[in-house]
Design a protein around this motif. Structure first.
Motif, short mmCIF file in Angstrom:
data_model
loop_
_atom_site.label_atom_id
_atom_site.label_comp_id
_atom_site.label_asym_id
_atom_site.label_seq_id
_atom_site.Cartn_x
_atom_site.Cartn_y
_atom_site.Cartn_z
N LEU A 195 -8.77 -4.67 0.60
CA LEU A 195 -8.26 -5.43 1.75
C LEU A 195 -9.14 -6.65 2.02
O LEU A 195 -8.64 -7.75 2.26
N LEU A 196 -10.45 -6.45 1.99
CA LEU A 196 -11.35 -7.56 2.27
C LEU A 196 -11.24 -8.65 1.21
O LEU A 196 -11.40 -9.83 1.50
N SER A 197 -10.96 -8.25 -0.01
CA SER A 197 -10.89 -9.19 -1.11
C SER A 197 -9.55 -9.90 -1.21
O SER A 197 -9.48 -11.12 -1.42
N LEU A 198 -8.46 -9.13 -1.03
CA LEU A 198 -7.11 -9.65 -1.29
C LEU A 198 -6.24 -9.79 -0.05
O LEU A 198 -5.18 -10.41 -0.10
N GLY A 199 -6.66 -9.20 1.06
CA GLY A 199 -5.83 -9.22 2.27
C GLY A 199 -5.00 -7.96 2.40
O GLY A 199 -4.71 -7.27 1.41
N ALA A 200 -4.60 -7.67 3.63
CA ALA A 200 -3.88 -6.42 3.90
C ALA A 200 -2.55 -6.34 3.18
O ALA A 200 -2.10 -5.25 2.80
N ALA A 201 -1.88 -7.48 2.98
CA ALA A 201 -0.56 -7.47 2.35
C ALA A 201 -0.60 -6.98 0.90
O ALA A 201 0.42 -6.56 0.36
N ALA A 202 -1.78 -7.00 0.28
CA ALA A 202 -1.90 -6.58 -1.12
C ALA A 202 -1.97 -5.08 -1.27
O ALA A 202 -1.85 -4.56 -2.38
N LEU A 203 -2.14 -4.36 -0.15
CA LEU A 203 -2.30 -2.91 -0.21
C LEU A 203 -0.96 -2.20 -0.15
O LEU A 203 -0.02 -2.67 0.50
N SER A 204 -0.90 -1.05 -0.79
CA SER A 204 0.29 -0.21 -0.71
C SER A 204 0.32 0.51 0.63
O SER A 204 -0.67 0.52 1.38
N ASP A 205 1.46 1.13 0.95
CA ASP A 205 1.56 1.91 2.19
C ASP A 205 0.50 2.99 2.23
O ASP A 205 -0.14 3.22 3.26
N ALA A 206 0.30 3.67 1.11
CA ALA A 206 -0.67 4.77 1.06
C ALA A 206 -2.09 4.24 1.28
O ALA A 206 -2.90 4.88 1.96
N GLU A 207 -2.41 3.09 0.72
CA GLU A 207 -3.75 2.52 0.89
C GLU A 207 -4.00 2.11 2.33
O GLU A 207 -5.08 2.36 2.88
N LEU A 208 -2.99 1.50 2.97
CA LEU A 208 -3.13 1.13 4.38
C LEU A 208 -3.29 2.37 5.25
O LEU A 208 -4.14 2.40 6.16
N LEU A 209 -2.50 3.38 4.97
CA LEU A 209 -2.59 4.62 5.75
C LEU A 209 -3.94 5.29 5.53
O LEU A 209 -4.51 5.85 6.48
N ALA A 210 -4.46 5.23 4.33
CA ALA A 210 -5.75 5.84 4.03
C ALA A 210 -6.86 5.19 4.85
O ALA A 210 -7.78 5.86 5.33
N ILE A 211 -6.79 3.86 5.01
CA ILE A 211 -7.79 3.17 5.85
C ILE A 211 -7.69 3.66 7.29
O ILE A 211 -8.70 3.89 7.96
#
Length: 224
Positions: free
Chosen positions: A16-32
């Protein structure tokens, strides 16, 4: 394997810090959001399992408190954090609208109203009250109904417009069925409201019917 042992580019927070939140999958966002996993599952595995169990991220985020808190890996603390995050998002959209002419941001206006109304299991009729520069004065949910419809009273809409000293309004209501196509009743009540508000020099700029996904604009269809 713990997420901390993954290559940095694959860890959700670093990604997220490198690419921005939009680059993350639903599962990755939920994991955070989850921060930690449970016995035998790291946060990513838990997130994937939750999304699979409930058939999607949106369904999971809409769970009633009792069911949400009873789900493995969640609980009261996570429920409170989630509700706070969702409300922050709603207020962010509203504040963004308040600062500008809503007619210059039709997509943002539609998105805000969709966020507010889309997920109700019954019809809700609401108004955005605007000043002479078409900036938001207030948003109000005025009438609530069953899954089949809501009783809308023009006199009450006029009263609220006068109290807010509004110069214009945007009407909105949801269709719990998810089908945004306006009904004949929707068109009739829009005419009645336009006529009633016109008597006090308040203009109806649009009426948005919120479905899933998307919304239908009366103004775009030339019905106002």
């Amino acid at each position: 394997m713990p997420i901390t042992d993954w290559p940095p580019a694959e860890r959700p927070r670093e990604k997220l810090l490198s690419l921005g939140a939009a680059a993350l999958s639903d599962a990755e966002l939920l994991a955070i959001f989850l921060r930690t996993g449970v016995a035998g599952q790291n946060a990513i595995q838990l997130a994937r399992g939750l999304i699979s169990e409930y058939g999607g991220l949106r369904t999971l985020l809409q769970l009633e408190r009792e069911r949400f808190c009873a789900t493995r890996g969640l609980g009261d603390a996570k429920y409170v954090q989630l509700q706070a995050a969702l409300e922050l998002a709603r207020r962010h959209f509203k504040e963004s609208l308040t600062r500008s002419d809503v007619l210059e941001n039709p997509t943002q206006t539609s998105r805000y109203l969709s966020i507010r109304l889309r997920d109700y299991p019954y019809e809700v009729f609401a108004c955005l009250f605007l000043d002479t520069r078409h900036r938001v004065i207030a948003f109000e949910e005025l009438f609530k109904g069953t899954i089949d419809g809501a009783s809308v009273y023009p006199r009450e809409v006029v009263r609220r417009a006068l109290q807010h000293n509004a110069a214009a309004v945007i009407l909105a209501h949801n269709h719990p069925s998810g089908v945004a196509e306006p009904s004949d009743a929707d068109r009739r009540i829009t005419r009645r409201l336009s006529d009633a508000l016109g008597l006090i020099d308040v203009k109806v700029l649009d009426h948005l019917v919120i479905g899933d996904p998307g919304a239908v604009s009366f103004a775009e269809r030339g019905w106002l």
